[in-house]
Design an enzyme around this catalytic site. Sequence first.
Site: not given
Length: 439
Positions: A68, A99, A188
């Site tokens: 992402h 992910d 992230s």
Amino acid sequence: MLNALLWGGLLLPLSASATSSGFERLLDAVVKIDVREVTFDGGTKRFGSGIGSGVILSKDGLVLTNAHVVSPEAVEINVTLASLERVGATLVGWDHWTDLALIRLDMDEIKKRKLSFATAKLGNSDKLHPGQTVFAVGTPYGLTRTVTRGIVSNTRRHFEDSRGVRGYETGAFNTWLQTDAAINPGNSGGPLVTEKGKVVGINSRGYLGADNLAFAIPSKVARQIIGGLVKDGEITRSYVGIVPGVLQDLEEFYELDQNTGMLIKSVDTGSPAAQVGIRGGDILLSIDGEKVDGRFPEQLPEIQNQIASRPVGAELRLEIFRNGDSQFKVVKTEKLISRVGEEEAFEEWGLSVRKVSRTYAREHQLEKSDGMVVIGVRPGYPAAVSGLTRGDIIVKINRQDITSLEIAKQQHEAYSDDPSTVLVETSRNHRVSLYVFKP
């Protein structure tokens, strides 16, 4: 996206072992990632930007991050090294199911500018235990080289998500590490590490509305994914169309022993499992003679991997329990694909669309995977003026079946060259509607 009890890159409160050369080397391998990408929203093509983190794993510039953070829609990727120097990068591979994504630094630029960087090492997430101290490193809100300290809260958390990776599915094939290291946007893709600087997870998300609930992808999963992404740019998985469920508290109703079987919640219409007569409410007892135990949610990813890891086109012998009797079904696998299809924007019509994928068609009980789903219309443009709305499925343009986005592109180009009325046929809830786009 990692939150930080902000240490601002300073290591002062950390233990002596955490300030060892191994941890310092890890810090020098963590990078900030700036991404510019294209999106198709609101009936037009747009460009957006985002910030994430990553960790360099090899001397040839491979950087591991989240799917992402960097996706195939990225048009520009820039990486800020520990030296604060910025270099370009390209996408190597992407796997939204876990992910995870891999990018590679522009090594020609690195050599030309005589830049250097450190590399990190993957640790063994299987050896983690609740209460163990871990550190999260990344770029929360753009604050590079931020370190937070926490503990491992749980080593085997299960959840699936269809929102965290731009609408793509994730979490079906892995469990997650839970930590109380805080998570903020920008962390992230950064590493979750031990006191010795070994990467045991890739930080992925926080739990909105809660304190100290953060999740990372275990290094064991990352290790399995990296090789496939380097080789093929993607991970190929098999699919039979079974939607799994847990059996906890249901065994007595099926007269099954505990830790025996997995509930089949539903079966996708037209899937290989449906074609051989498997249906929702059945119990899966074994796969090719290997018994399955799906009593708890945390056990489901392993069972799904038993199917997903088989070659596409392989035949699986599934033992099914129904009405007190077991029976065997032979199922031929297909390639697993996302419900999210290719996207495009048709500027002259003020229309953005997503190709209907095989998975989307089956989930919505469509007869075939032709057509494209409207994901946005631009006010005042022909699509909006005609009455077309988000969620409509365009199946024909000027009476031509939309079997691919290329056909729609050709129709749009013809309209751009010589604007004239366009007849659009759509489907919604299995009902046909007709719209006219006027110049």
